[in-house]
Every structure is written in C-alpha cells, then in structure tokens.
Write an enzyme that holds these catalytic residues in place. Structure first.
Site, PDB file in Angstrom:
ATOM      1  N   GLN A  83       9.268  -0.403  -4.343  1.00 18.71           N
ATOM      2  CA  GLN A  83       9.041   0.442  -5.691  1.00 18.71           C
ATOM      3  C   GLN A  83       7.424   0.307  -6.174  1.00 18.71           C
ATOM      4  OE1 GLN A  83      11.980  -0.901  -4.968  1.00 18.71           O
ATOM      5  NE2 GLN A  83      12.618   1.354  -5.069  1.00 18.71           N
ATOM      6  N   ASP A 120       5.017   2.025  -4.499  1.00 14.17           N
ATOM      7  CA  ASP A 120       4.520   2.555  -3.311  1.00 14.17           C
ATOM      8  C   ASP A 120       4.660   3.799  -3.241  1.00 14.17           C
ATOM      9  OD1 ASP A 120       3.228   0.012  -2.522  1.00 14.17           O
ATOM     10  OD2 ASP A 120       5.212  -0.612  -1.677  1.00 14.17           O
ATOM     11  N   SER A 121       5.768   4.291  -3.665  1.00 14.10           N
ATOM     12  CA  SER A 121       6.185   5.890  -3.533  1.00 14.10           C
ATOM     13  C   SER A 121       4.922   6.755  -3.910  1.00 14.10           C
ATOM     14  CB  SER A 121       6.985   6.348  -4.698  1.00 14.10           C
ATOM     15  OG  SER A 121       8.148   5.740  -4.301  1.00 14.10           O
ATOM     16  N   ASP A 141       9.985  15.755  -0.574  1.00 16.45           N
ATOM     17  CA  ASP A 141       9.487  14.843  -1.552  1.00 16.45           C
ATOM     18  C   ASP A 141       7.916  14.810  -1.333  1.00 16.45           C
ATOM     19  OD1 ASP A 141       9.372  12.965  -3.504  1.00 16.45           O
ATOM     20  OD2 ASP A 141      10.230  11.558  -2.624  1.00 16.45           O
ATOM     21  N   HIS A 201       9.026  13.147  -6.266  1.00 17.62           N
ATOM     22  CA  HIS A 201       9.850  12.081  -7.281  1.00 17.62           C
ATOM     23  C   HIS A 201       8.930  11.418  -8.072  1.00 17.62           C
ATOM     24  CE1 HIS A 201       9.575   8.713  -4.540  1.00 17.62           C
ATOM     25  NE2 HIS A 201       9.710   8.058  -5.608  1.00 17.62           N
TER      26      HIS A 201
HETATM   27  N1  ARG Z   1      11.107   5.122  -4.545  1.00 14.07           N
HETATM   28  C1  ARG Z   1      10.494   4.282  -4.471  1.00 14.07           C
HETATM   29  C2  ARG Z   1       9.336   4.163  -5.568  1.00 14.07           C
HETATM   30  O1  ARG Z   1       9.306   5.218  -6.369  1.00 14.07           O
HETATM   31  C3  ARG Z   1       9.642   3.780  -2.984  1.00 14.07           C
HETATM   32  C4  ARG Z   1      10.818   3.190  -2.565  1.00 14.07           C
HETATM   33  C5  ARG Z   1      10.519   2.842  -1.024  1.00 14.07           C
HETATM   34  N2  ARG Z   1      11.479   2.080  -0.642  1.00 14.07           N
HETATM   35  C6  ARG Z   1      11.335   1.659   0.541  1.00 14.07           C
HETATM   36  N3  ARG Z   1      12.313   0.622   0.880  1.00 14.07           N
HETATM   37  N4  ARG Z   1      10.690   1.743   1.878  1.00 14.07           N
HETATM   38  O2  ARG Z   1       8.525   3.652  -5.741  1.00 14.07           O
END
Ligand code: ARG
Length: 257
Positions: free
Chosen positions: A203, A205-206, A117, A72
């Site tokens: 957000q 850290d993905s 992912d 993503h």
């Molecule tokens: N989708 C998020 C990103 O793009 C990461 C989210 C991780 N969230 C969590 N609650 N562990 O950075």
C-alpha cells in the site's frame, strides 16, 4: 476516493495510506523490514524518475512535465490542481526535494476498476530530472524487475520517508491467474513476485513503476503497481498494469494533455 470494491477487498484503500504518517525512522534502521516489502533503501539518484504523489501513491516521470501513475490513484479526468508531486530526493523530508503541483489528470479511458490501471498527471512546471521510458512491446515482459516506492514495508505498515527498492521475478499469466481465481486481466496486467512471498510492493507503492534494463542497459518501465492480495504473501504475486499494452494509448494521451 476512486478506490473500488475490488481494491478495497484485495488491499487497503489508497485514502487510508494517503493519511498515514510518514515514518520518522530510516526504514532500514535496526532489523525492520524494508519497504516495498523485503527491499532495501535506494541510493540518492539511483531512480531519479521516481515521484511521490500527495494522495499517497507513486509515479514515474514519463516526460519532465507528465507523471505516469495508476488510474486507481486518481478520481477521474480533467483540470486538477490538488495533487503535489515530490521528486528529486530519496528522502521526502529533504529540503532539496522538488515539489510541483498538478494542472490536469487523465484517467485511462474506460477504467472501471478492472484492468486499465493507468493515469497521467500533468505538472504545472517541468521537473529537470531524467524520465523513464515505457516498454512499447512485450519484449521486456519477462525476467527480473525492479520496483521502488515510499509505501508500506509490511501489510498494514506505515508509509516510508526514504525510497525503498526491491527486485521481483516475472510470474506467468497462467500462474498468476490460478493464484487469483480468474481475477487477472491477462492482456492488461503482468505479475511479479516469489512463490514463497517475502518481497513485494505494498500500500502506497501504487502507481509507481516496475522496470528493468533494456538491451541498451537503460531502464524501461514494464509495469505500474496496481494490486495484490495483501503484500508479499506466499502464492500471491503483485499485479501490475502491463505498460506495453497501453503504450500507444499513453503516448497519444500524453501528446494531448
Ligand atoms: N493498491 C495498492 C496501493 O494503492 C498497491 C498494492 C500492491 N500490492 C501488492 N501486493 N503488490 O498502494
């Protein structure tokens, strides 16, 4: 952006964090919360395989020339010179960081926003830093995990200048599935967090790794930061790509990249 409806619903869009300014203050200054929510600053050299990607995601050096990140975080597969990988320093503003451009991206085959992912980014040059091996079996899909990243230290918070780290315990598929009302893909995702919340990735850290020590005391990657309901909320663990499920696919994709 490839960010899907599911991610938009569950989390902030990656694009939003990509544009967020990097905090100018050391993340642990004063009583501010640490990154990755509930973490502390990583020491220089502690996690040498950590990579920051210019779209606002994390990653890890799978080889010295290939970064493993989240599907993503990228827009598809093919030649791509638009991504910059920054490595070699916990401080993104350090003059000693190593910056290398991408040449190609491979998004997980069949990725449609649910599960799968993972993605690989080929770099224009190898980076001479230690790599992070990936788990090839489920043997390490339990216990306590380390997470690290330059993402937000709280929901809606700023991206960080300094790499942050935290530890989170494994959460069973059954428990995680009940938290998320059936949205988990148990064969492809692994969850971690405290039932009371307080510590989590967030957000930005993905794409970064979730890892632990193996039986030889080496770091081994078991997860990729993927999604969650907010960050560090009680009853909502972080959801990570289950790396062992995709280890063979990652290995063969890397060999052909
Ligand atoms: N989708 C998020 C990103 O793009 C990461 C989210 C991780 N969230 C969590 N609650 N562990 O950075």
């Amino acid at each position: 952006m490839s960010t899907l409806v599911r991610f938009m619903k569950r989390t902030l869009a990656v694009g939003a964090v990509a544009l967020a300014a990097v905090s100018l203050q050391p993340a642990n200054a004063g009583a501010s919360p640490a990154p990755v929510v509930g973490g502390t600053r990583a020491a220089q050299g502690e996690f040498p395989f950590m990579v920051r990607l210019s779209m606002g995601c994390g990653g890890a050096l799978y080889t010295q020339q290939i970064v493993l990140t989240a599907a993503h975080c990228v827009n598809g597969s093919g030649n791509n010179t638009s991504i910059t990988a920054t490595a070699g320093n916990v401080d993104l503003n350090s003059s000693s960081t190593i910056k290398v451009k991408s040449t190609k991206v491979l998004q997980a085959p069949g990725y449609n926003g649910t599960g799968k992912d993972w993605a690989l980014i080929k770099l224009a040059q190898p980076i001479n830093l230690p790599t992070l091996k990936i788990a090839e079996t489920k043997a390490y899909d339990s216990g306590t995990f380390t997470v690290a990243g330059w993402g937000a230290t709280r929901e809606g918070g700023a991206q960080q200048r300094y790499l942050m780290k935290a530890t989170v315990p494994f959460v069973s598929d059954a428990s995680c599935q009940s938290s998320y009302g059936g949205s988990l893909v148990p064969g492809e995702e692994i969850c971690a967090g405290f039932s009371q919340g307080g510590v989590d990735t967030c957000q930005g850290d993905s794409g970064g790794p979730m890892f632990r020590r193996d039986n030889a005391n080496a770091w081994i990657q078991v997860g990729i930061v993927s999604w969650g309901e907010g960050c560090a909320r009680p009853g909502y663990p972080g959801v990570y790509t289950e790396v062992s499920t995709f280890a063979a696919a990652i290995k063969s994709a890397a060999a052909g990249l």
